[in-house]
Write an enzyme that holds these catalytic residues in place. Structure first.
Site, PDB file in Angstrom:
ATOM      1  N   SER A   1       2.487  64.550  17.258  1.00  0.00           N
ATOM      2  CA  SER A   1       2.715  65.512  16.171  1.00  0.00           C
ATOM      3  C   SER A   1       1.701  65.437  15.031  1.00  0.00           C
ATOM      4  O   SER A   1       1.484  66.414  14.334  1.00  0.00           O
ATOM      5  CB  SER A   1       4.127  65.331  15.608  1.00  0.00           C
ATOM      6  OG  SER A   1       4.353  63.987  15.221  1.00  0.00           O
TER       7      SER A   1
ATOM      8  N   LYS B   1       2.912  70.583  11.029  1.00  0.00           N
ATOM      9  CA  LYS B   1       3.616  71.306   9.962  1.00  0.00           C
ATOM     10  C   LYS B   1       2.913  72.601   9.545  1.00  0.00           C
ATOM     11  O   LYS B   1       3.560  73.546   9.114  1.00  0.00           O
ATOM     12  CB  LYS B   1       3.811  70.400   8.743  1.00  0.00           C
ATOM     13  CG  LYS B   1       4.886  69.346   8.965  1.00  0.00           C
ATOM     14  CD  LYS B   1       5.308  68.709   7.649  1.00  0.00           C
ATOM     15  CE  LYS B   1       6.456  67.746   7.865  1.00  0.00           C
ATOM     16  NZ  LYS B   1       6.005  66.474   8.482  1.00  0.00           N
TER      17      LYS B   1
ATOM     18  N   GLU C   1      10.575  71.192  -1.462  1.00  0.00           N
ATOM     19  CA  GLU C   1      10.611  69.787  -1.824  1.00  0.00           C
ATOM     20  C   GLU C   1       9.694  69.046  -0.860  1.00  0.00           C
ATOM     21  O   GLU C   1       9.380  69.548   0.225  1.00  0.00           O
ATOM     22  CB  GLU C   1      12.028  69.235  -1.698  1.00  0.00           C
ATOM     23  CG  GLU C   1      12.493  68.967  -0.266  1.00  0.00           C
ATOM     24  CD  GLU C   1      12.708  70.218   0.578  1.00  0.00           C
ATOM     25  OE1 GLU C   1      12.865  71.320  -0.006  1.00  0.00           O
ATOM     26  OE2 GLU C   1      12.705  70.083   1.815  1.00  0.00           O
TER      27      GLU C   1
HETATM   28  C1  LIG Z   1       6.945  65.582   9.095  1.00  0.00           C
HETATM   29  C2  LIG Z   1       6.459  64.987  10.362  1.00  0.00           C
HETATM   30  C3  LIG Z   1       7.321  64.701  11.435  1.00  0.00           C
HETATM   31  C4  LIG Z   1       8.815  64.906  11.363  1.00  0.00           C
HETATM   32  O1  LIG Z   1       9.233  66.208  11.218  1.00  0.00           O
HETATM   33  P1  LIG Z   1       9.925  67.022  12.399  1.00  0.00           P
HETATM   34  O2  LIG Z   1      10.453  68.219  11.715  1.00  0.00           O
HETATM   35  O3  LIG Z   1      10.998  66.162  12.987  1.00  0.00           O
HETATM   36  O4  LIG Z   1       8.879  67.317  13.392  1.00  0.00           O
HETATM   37  C5  LIG Z   1       6.800  64.195  12.608  1.00  0.00           C
HETATM   38  N1  LIG Z   1       5.469  63.942  12.727  1.00  0.00           N
HETATM   39  C6  LIG Z   1       4.608  64.182  11.715  1.00  0.00           C
HETATM   40  C7  LIG Z   1       3.178  63.871  11.925  1.00  0.00           C
HETATM   41  C8  LIG Z   1       5.070  64.716  10.507  1.00  0.00           C
HETATM   42  O5  LIG Z   1       4.209  64.948   9.514  1.00  0.00           O
END
Ligand SMILES: *Cc1c(COP(=O)(O)O)cnc(C)c1O
Length: 400
Positions: free
Chosen positions: A379, A91, A113
């Site tokens: 992610s 993010k 938000e």
């Molecule tokens: C917020 C988040 C997601 C989901 O958000 P996307 O916009 O679908 O990528 C996925 N993995 C992590 C670690 C997150 O913090």
């Protein structure tokens, strides 16, 4: 296969997207679009952003060959390590982009938000760094549940506004933030947390996340001499998935898989698989596939991974499904939990519960042995989930 990379002038990807916003915001959104299109090709803006990616976030994040996991399942699995970024997830990539854009536009404040607080923390980080004020709207229930993230946001200098109306969760936080934004937009940029919301936000957030796919492609080719046979990412709003897919969208040989959370099962309210089970509708100012009942009321979304529980999904994902470029499938809470443990034990990497959905799907594909290799977007890291997951296990052993 023919498909568009960017939306049309009204922000539509096929029939999805657009900007269903009050008249008073239309001019402002045109200004944001123009500023984004200008700065994305501006040498100084890119130099600033790339400098932060390199020295603040720690990019490029490595691609790691997970040899133990690969050996166990008989298929080579590679992980794009977004978990190693500053703040622990992908993010930060778009939050820094949005903060730099806000500065260039002369804004004083960024607002957003947050549900579980992950977007709030990443944005508060970007605000602290760039000297912007930052207001984060959060449902009162979430404020209680996610105290560590509330503490982090406040420590970083952001103001956390607890929203006591409605169901006191994410949806109400969006409404409250939007209500304030409509009155204060000349000084404020609304910094959306994924590839969702009205045009131009999906396009902007995708652009800032595309660094992930650009890096991953080069790194994978360096490691193996080839492109990956498939790429897997979890889909909440869809930003980490579009980020990594961007490196491979125009390589027909590369299969792309988006993994949605099946939660506790297929009943409405038990999952957050909007692409798989949603119907066309307008949510939060854009047309997408929305989880809704027969009457068209937006359903509650649920996933063990709070970052995935959103009842809609980015318009480009809806489009990529329609044109058949990306295959979307689901993984349940239990499968994600298994993957959370498995990656921790086989590789010494604790994944975020969100990312564990992608790992679980990669393991499923690996067992089928249809592909020689799989690239997974990891992610985020799972430190935030450890206490919760261990708590679940305690409950199970206590009830035995
Ligand atoms: C917020 C988040 C997601 C989901 O958000 P996307 O916009 O679908 O990528 C996925 N993995 C992590 C670690 C997150 O913090």
């Amino acid at each position: 296969m023919e498909f568009l990379d960017t939306p049309d002038k009204d922000g539509f990807y096929g029939s999805f997207g657009g900007a269903f916003v009050p008249e008073c915001l239309k001019t402002e959104f045109k200004k944001i679009t123009a500023a984004f299109l200008k700065y994305k090709d501006d040498a100084e803006f890119n130099a600033d952003l790339n400098d932060l990616y390199a020295h603040y976030v720690g990019r490029p994040s490595p691609v790691y060959f997970a040899k133990n996991l690969s050996r166990k399942h008989g298929t080579d699995i590679y992980l794009k390590r977004e978990d190693l970024n500053h703040t622990g997830a992908h993010k930060i990539n778009h939050c820094l982009g949005e903060a730099l854009l806000a500065k260039r536009m002369g804004k004083k404040k960024i607002i957003a938000e947050t549900g579980a607080g992950q977007h709030g923390v990443a944005l508060a980080t970007a605000a602290a760094l760039t000297g912007l004020e930052c207001d984060i709207y959060m449902g009162a229930i979430d404020v209680d549940k996610e105290k560590p993230n509330v503490d982090r946001m406040q420590l970083l200098g952001a103001k956390v506004i607890s929203v006591a109306g409605g169901t006191r969760t994410l949806k109400d936080a969006v409404d409250a933030a939007f209500e304030v934004y409509v009155k204060t937009y000349p000084d404020v940029l609304y910094a959306i947390g994924s590839v969702v919301g009205p045009h131009p936000f999906p396009m902007m957030v995708e652009y800032f996340q595309s660094i992930v796919g650009k890096e991953a492609r080069v790194q994978f080719e360096e490691l193996t001499g080839n492109l990956p046979e498939c790429v897997v990412a979890c889909v909440g709003g869809g930003s980490n998935a579009l980020g990594i897919f961007n490196g491979f969208l125009h390589e027909p040989s590369v299969k792309l898989f988006g993994v949605e959370p099946l939660g506790k099962g297929t009943a409405l309210g038990s999952h957050a698989a909007s692409i798989t089970y949603g119907k066309e509708g307008i949510l939060h100012g854009f047309k997408n596939l929305v989880l809704q009942d027969e009457q068209g009321n937006v359903a509650d979304a649920y996933s063990i991974a709070s970052g995935l529980d959103y009842p809609g999904v980015g318009p480009k994902h809806c489009y990529l499904k329609t044109v058949g470029r990306v295959c979307y499938d689901t993984v349940s809470d239990d499968e994600a939990l298994d993957a959370f443990y498995e990656l921790s034990r086989t590789e010494g990497i604790i994944p975020a519960l969100e990312s564990a959905h992608a790992v679980a799907y990669a393991v499923r594909l690996a067992k089928e042995k249809k592909y020689r290799n799989i690239l997974v977007n990891l992610s985020g890291r799972g430190d935030k989930d450890v206490e919760y997951v261990l708590g679940l296990k305690r409950n199970v052993s206590e009830s035995k």
